[in-house]
Design an enzyme around this catalytic site. Structure first.
Site, PDB file in Angstrom:
ATOM      1  N   GLY A 192      47.784  49.098  41.554  1.00  0.00           N
ATOM      2  CA  GLY A 192      46.673  48.907  42.463  1.00  0.00           C
ATOM      3  C   GLY A 192      45.360  48.515  41.827  1.00  0.00           C
ATOM      4  O   GLY A 192      44.492  47.939  42.488  1.00  0.00           O
ATOM      5  N   ASP A 193      45.148  48.846  40.544  1.00  0.00           N
ATOM      6  CA  ASP A 193      43.870  48.535  39.893  1.00  0.00           C
ATOM      7  C   ASP A 193      44.084  48.308  38.408  1.00  0.00           C
ATOM      8  O   ASP A 193      43.362  48.839  37.571  1.00  0.00           O
ATOM      9  CB  ASP A 193      42.887  49.689  40.120  1.00  0.00           C
ATOM     10  CG  ASP A 193      41.452  49.330  39.738  1.00  0.00           C
ATOM     11  OD1 ASP A 193      41.103  48.131  39.779  1.00  0.00           O
ATOM     12  OD2 ASP A 193      40.678  50.247  39.398  1.00  0.00           O
ATOM     13  N   LEU A 194      45.054  47.474  38.076  1.00  0.00           N
ATOM     14  CA  LEU A 194      45.425  47.278  36.678  1.00  0.00           C
ATOM     15  C   LEU A 194      44.686  46.072  36.102  1.00  0.00           C
ATOM     16  O   LEU A 194      44.913  44.938  36.505  1.00  0.00           O
ATOM     17  CB  LEU A 194      46.939  47.090  36.555  1.00  0.00           C
ATOM     18  CG  LEU A 194      47.533  47.191  35.146  1.00  0.00           C
ATOM     19  CD1 LEU A 194      47.159  48.503  34.491  1.00  0.00           C
ATOM     20  CD2 LEU A 194      49.046  47.046  35.201  1.00  0.00           C
ATOM     21  N   HIS A 198      41.880  49.228  31.977  1.00  0.00           N
ATOM     22  CA  HIS A 198      42.817  50.265  32.399  1.00  0.00           C
ATOM     23  C   HIS A 198      44.137  50.186  31.643  1.00  0.00           C
ATOM     24  O   HIS A 198      45.161  50.669  32.120  1.00  0.00           O
ATOM     25  CB  HIS A 198      43.057  50.195  33.910  1.00  0.00           C
ATOM     26  CG  HIS A 198      41.928  50.772  34.702  1.00  0.00           C
ATOM     27  ND1 HIS A 198      41.849  50.703  36.073  1.00  0.00           N
ATOM     28  CD2 HIS A 198      40.807  51.451  34.300  1.00  0.00           C
ATOM     29  CE1 HIS A 198      40.744  51.291  36.485  1.00  0.00           C
ATOM     30  NE2 HIS A 198      40.106  51.751  35.429  1.00  0.00           N
TER      31      HIS A 198
END
Length: 300
Positions: A192-194, A198
């Protein structure tokens, strides 16, 4: 316990975070002390924080680890669940969790992320992680279509005077509706937020993902953050730079080009909508320009 653990520096400073953040931040010193005591953890350096969590380096039975206490937002509510399913395969290992208090004990990774690596090489590293992290979604996860269905009507309702080309608005609305109704847009657990920051260097594996905001969704949804992060590096050749990153990622991950492109357009217009809603009358024009440039570049 030293003062830096009792009062994590800077957590209370951002007034724009609002009363919910202030309430959460006020509980942190006590919660941190409680968790350190209950889990028999020894502080091992100063605590740090971002916009979503406090991270305290610790030692547990002499081994290095980190204690993460997250802000109770919806996006990261199932972080522990995702990490449990991954079992350290391509992601930071979860050592212990208290989901009710949004507390995680994680293996300690190195400070190096992908931010300073050649962007195309970094995109290929992230694409390699996709193939390991994308697994059948557990039933507890919220679905990607449930989010798209909520904001698509708001995007379509933007006035024609909004600082965004109407054709892109209409295109993103149509794509969003089609994708939300497609069964392939749910069922896979996605990070979802890679993006570059991250993914951290590890000892047991070269690179490991952190900070998931897991959804039951579509692997093709993952690509867009690699295009908007480190955007300033593309100055002088935005179109070419965006397209090189896009193709490096989808080629390495084996993703469908058309579907990945559609999700990029949808996500960039979602960011436009958020900016216009969060700052009515005074949106960040540079942010809007970035979003629109990316949505156009992947289609040119």
């Amino acid at each position: 316990m030293s003062s830096w653990a009792e009062s994590p520096p800077g957590v209370l400073e951002p007034p724009e975070r609002g009363p919910e953040w202030a309430s959460f931040a006020a509980t942190l010193p006590r919660l941190l002390r409680d968790l350190l005591d209950e889990w028999d953890l020894v502080p091992d350096g100063p605590a740090t924080h971002g916009r979503a969590a406090l991270v305290q380096p610790v030692r547990t039975e002499g081994d290095p680890a980190v204690l993460k206490i997250a802000f109770p937002d919806v996006a990261g509510e199932h972080e522990a669940l995702a990490l449990q399913h991954w079992h350290g395969g391509g992601a930071v290992a979860l050592l212990r969790a208290d989901p009710r208090r949004r507390a995680l004990l994680l293996e300690r990774l190195g400070p190096t992320d992908l931010s300073d690596h050649w962007d195309l090489e970094a995109c290929e590293v992230v694409a390699g992680l996709y193939t390991r992290l994308h697994r059948p979604a557990p039933p507890q996860l919220r679905t990607l279509p449930s989010y798209v269905e909520r904001w698509t009507p708001r995007l379509g309702a933007l006035p024609r005077s909004a600082p965004v080309p109407r054709r892109l608005v209409e295109q993103a609305v149509a794509l969003g509706r089609d994708l939300a109704s497609d069964p392939a847009s749910r069922g896979t657990m996605i990070h979802g937020d890679l993006h570059y920051a991250h993914v951290l260097a590890g000892e047991r594996e070269p690179w490991l993902a952190i900070a998931p905001k897991p959804l039951s969704g579509d692997p093709h949804y993952e690509v867009a953050p690699l295009l908007w992060h480190r955007f300033d590096e593309l100055e002088g050749d935005v179109r070419g730079g965006v397209r090189r990153r896009f193709h490096a990622t989808i080629d390495a991950a084996g993703l469908d080009e058309d579907r990945a492109r559609d999700w990029v357009v949808v996500r960039m217009l979602r960011l436009v909508l958020r900016e216009l809603e969060d700052r009515p009358g005074s949106p960040d024009r540079d942010r809007l320009t970035t979003c629109l440039a990316i949505a156009k570049a992947v289609q040119d």
